[in-house]
Design an enzyme around this catalytic site. Structure first.
Site, PDB file in Angstrom:
ATOM      1  N   LYS A  17     -30.791  38.922  -7.517  1.00  0.00           N
ATOM      2  CA  LYS A  17     -30.335  37.798  -8.348  1.00  0.00           C
ATOM      3  C   LYS A  17     -31.113  36.544  -7.968  1.00  0.00           C
ATOM      4  O   LYS A  17     -30.822  35.887  -6.974  1.00  0.00           O
ATOM      5  CB  LYS A  17     -28.833  37.557  -8.176  1.00  0.00           C
ATOM      6  CG  LYS A  17     -28.289  36.699  -9.320  1.00  0.00           C
ATOM      7  CD  LYS A  17     -27.177  35.786  -8.930  1.00  0.00           C
ATOM      8  CE  LYS A  17     -27.561  34.573  -8.160  1.00  0.00           C
ATOM      9  NZ  LYS A  17     -28.321  33.545  -8.909  1.00  0.00           N
ATOM     10  N   VAL A  31     -23.831  26.960   0.763  1.00  0.00           N
ATOM     11  CA  VAL A  31     -23.525  28.181  -0.003  1.00  0.00           C
ATOM     12  C   VAL A  31     -23.475  29.381   0.942  1.00  0.00           C
ATOM     13  O   VAL A  31     -22.628  30.267   0.796  1.00  0.00           O
ATOM     14  CB  VAL A  31     -24.544  28.395  -1.148  1.00  0.00           C
ATOM     15  CG1 VAL A  31     -24.329  29.749  -1.816  1.00  0.00           C
ATOM     16  CG2 VAL A  31     -24.418  27.280  -2.178  1.00  0.00           C
ATOM     17  N   GLU A  69     -30.642  33.328   5.334  1.00  0.00           N
ATOM     18  CA  GLU A  69     -31.812  32.466   5.572  1.00  0.00           C
ATOM     19  C   GLU A  69     -31.499  31.131   4.927  1.00  0.00           C
ATOM     20  O   GLU A  69     -31.557  30.992   3.705  1.00  0.00           O
ATOM     21  CB  GLU A  69     -33.042  33.131   4.968  1.00  0.00           C
ATOM     22  CG  GLU A  69     -33.115  34.575   5.438  1.00  0.00           C
ATOM     23  CD  GLU A  69     -34.451  35.221   5.218  1.00  0.00           C
ATOM     24  OE1 GLU A  69     -34.943  35.155   4.090  1.00  0.00           O
ATOM     25  OE2 GLU A  69     -34.979  35.787   6.167  1.00  0.00           O
ATOM     26  N   CYS A  72     -38.115  25.092   3.293  1.00  0.00           N
ATOM     27  CA  CYS A  72     -37.131  25.042   4.385  1.00  0.00           C
ATOM     28  C   CYS A  72     -37.769  24.815   5.743  1.00  0.00           C
ATOM     29  O   CYS A  72     -37.120  24.338   6.668  1.00  0.00           O
ATOM     30  CB  CYS A  72     -36.338  26.339   4.400  1.00  0.00           C
ATOM     31  SG  CYS A  72     -37.406  27.793   4.459  1.00  0.00           S
ATOM     32  N   GLU A  97     -30.347  17.880   5.379  1.00  0.00           N
ATOM     33  CA  GLU A  97     -31.571  18.397   4.750  1.00  0.00           C
ATOM     34  C   GLU A  97     -31.743  17.728   3.388  1.00  0.00           C
ATOM     35  O   GLU A  97     -30.842  17.790   2.549  1.00  0.00           O
ATOM     36  CB  GLU A  97     -31.449  19.922   4.558  1.00  0.00           C
ATOM     37  CG  GLU A  97     -32.700  20.531   3.948  1.00  0.00           C
ATOM     38  CD  GLU A  97     -32.535  22.009   3.622  1.00  0.00           C
ATOM     39  OE1 GLU A  97     -31.489  22.394   3.059  1.00  0.00           O
ATOM     40  OE2 GLU A  97     -33.467  22.771   3.910  1.00  0.00           O
TER      41      GLU A  97
END
Ligand code: NAD
Length: 493
Positions: free
Chosen positions: A191, A248, A266, A300, A397
């Site tokens: 997905k 999330v 991750e 990231c 972040e």
């Protein structure tokens, strides 16, 4: 490839879901995919129904026994064929992936595309993942005659893996999950992120040509959190391999707990970049400037949180300010452009909000921070100096072209500042010698630390400490991540 050779994107193309080997229309219609540069619609993505999400998980479960029992050599050979096909055909998707991500043409052609085939290539050769165990002599005892206690430890596939990914590098992030998971004998429901799933669907068509049996790879897309959340809830799904934000990720860990999902997480990063008093500032400037020039900071592993020795502070910020002024911002299709847009209007607003909060909290805005007069979702390369560890721009972040700079007094202080973070994904040390960088790097709470370099080793384990994730992938660690350990034991007389 010249720009004139880019495959044109057909806005009216009908993209479909892949369920049990059939390409099917989405039951809940479609939703618009917007080009972040032009703000125009570039295509329409399928909106899967919950029933279709569950059908995809059931199809992966049905395909599992056959794929799990296929010898690893055959599975890996198919992955090698997929790598060949991707090398031949993925170039045709540069226009599409560029359009839906907004990445500059240079980033689109290189990282967005070419590293996908590599991710498959790494798993085209079977690897022995079984682990030997020393036999253990057992004396005669009330439970048995004794003998040599033996065990063989093997790795089994986890089962059905749902791969849920972030928007920044849609093809690469997904390739990095598909290849090791399939090599280990798992079946998949993939997905991609809602913002840019179209090229992933097209990549699925290419991968399928390698001959994977129906149901081994299934593709689901949707505009919100619903499809991903349904996969996390599904009893047919054994593992979630997730790339995305820590917020999330935490929700997935909670929701997946009731069905004891195996997790590879991750997550976000806020890379510390330590510069010692004897470092080569120019080398570090090149690395730090990648926050601005490499997909507008939407990566990231970016060294966004700079921690420089006070004696080199002025030199560093002067050089960074000069570089920021040289980076061309604008049309990502122009080969001279270094800074393209960020993914959506919402994300642009979020980045701007962070910059404003930094200034409100006392940081000095040395450059950037303004909204360019362009239709797309652009943020200027931004440098915030005089930062302190308690500021939101230092702790959170931002995932945009924003660098924050803090000063340190010595190595201990630098390590303390570097570790004063919820994140621990990829950090960097620039020091006069690699040996000194190595000593500092060992003390930083981060899954990866680059020493006088930004280049990761492609087979080194990749993953995060703290809120940056759980588990490791890449190389043999990728095979381990997608496996369950099983011990078979017996007594030899
Ligand atoms: P995101 O967390 O918003 O979304 C990631 C994926 O999760 C999307 O596919 C989304 O649809 C899905 N999702 C959202 N809610 C869900 C739910 N409740 N259940 C299941 N799935 C759900 O992240 P993003 O904005 O797409 O990406 C940016 C983030 O990804 C940054 O934090 C960045 O650091 C991180 N990232 C990490 C790595 C890494 O390897 N550590 C790599 C790339 C990006």
């Amino acid at each position: 490839m010249t720009l004139a050779e880019l495959e044109p994107v057909n806005v009216d193309e009908q993209y479909r879901l892949l369920i049990g080997g059939d390409w099917v229309a989405a039951e809940s219609g479609t939703y618009e995919i917007v080009n972040p540069n032009t703000t125009q619609v570039i295509g329409h993505a399928p909106e899967a129904s919950i029933t279709q999400v569950n059908d995809a998980a059931a199809a992966a479960k049905a395909a599992l026994p056959g794929w799990r029992d296929t010898p690893m050599a055959e599975r890996c050979a198919m992955i090698g064929r997929a790598a060949d096909l991707l090398e031949q055909k993925l170039g045709g998707l540069v226009g599409l992936v560029q359009g839906e991500t907004g990445a500059t043409i240079n980033v689109s052609e290189s990282i967005q595309i070419t590293s996908c085939a590599d991710r498959f290539r790494h798993y085209e050769t079977p690897v022995n993942v079984d682990e030997p165990i020393e036999p253990y002599p057992v004396a005669e005892n009330p439970l048995g005659p004794g003998g040599l206690s033996c065990a063989h430890v093997i790795r089994q596939p986890v089962g059905v893996v749902a791969c849920i990914t972030s928007y920044n590098f849609p093809l690469v992030n997904m390739s990095g999950k598909i290849a090791p998971a399939l090599a280990m004998g798992n079946t998949l429901v993939i997905k991609p992120a809602p913002q840019d799933p179209l090229a992933v669907i097209k990549m699925g068509e290419i991968i399928e040509e390698a001959g994977f049996p129906p149901g081994v790879i299934n593709i689901i897309t949707g505009s919100g959190a619903v499809a991903g959340a349904a996969l996390v809830e599904s009893r047919d799904v054994d593992m979630i391999s997730f790339t995305g934000s820590s917020a999330v990720g935490a929700k997935i860990m909670q929701a997946g707990g009731s069905t004891m999902k195996r997790l590879l997480m991750e997550l976000g990063g806020k890379g510390a970049c330590v510069l010692t008093d004897d470092c080569n500032v120019d080398g570090a400037v090149g690395a730090i400037a990648s926050v601005w020039g490499f997909h507008s900071g939407q990566i990231c592993t970016a060294p966004t949180r700079v921690i420089v020795h006070r004696s080199r502070y002025d030199e560093l910020v002067d050089k960074l300010t000069a570089v920021a002024g040289m980076l061309k911002l604008g049309d990502p299709l122009d080969r001279e452009t270094i800074v393209g847009p960020v993914i959506t209007e919402l994300h642009r607003d979020r980045v701007e909000h962070f910059i404003a909060s930094g200034v409100a909290d006392g940081a000095t805005l040395l450059c950037g921070g303004r909204r360019p007069d362009l239709p797309g979702y652009f943020v200027e390369p931004t440098l915030l100096a005089d930062c302190t560890s308690d500021m939101r721009v230092v702790q959170r972040e931002i995932f945009g072209p924003v660098v924050v700079v803090l000063a340190h007094d010595d190595d201990d202080h630098a390590v303390e500042l570097a570790n004063d973070s919820d994140y621990g994904l990829f950090s960097y040390v620039f020091a006069g010698t690699t040996a000194r960088a190595f000593e500092i790097g060992k003390r930083i709470e981060s899954g990866n630390v680059g020493l006088n370099s930004m280049a990761p080793h492609i087979h080194a384990p990749f993953g995060g400490f703290k809120m940056s994730g759980v588990g490791r992938d890449r190389g043999v660690y990728g095979l381990h991540a997608y496996s369950e350990v099983q011990a078979l034991s017996w007594m030899s007389s």
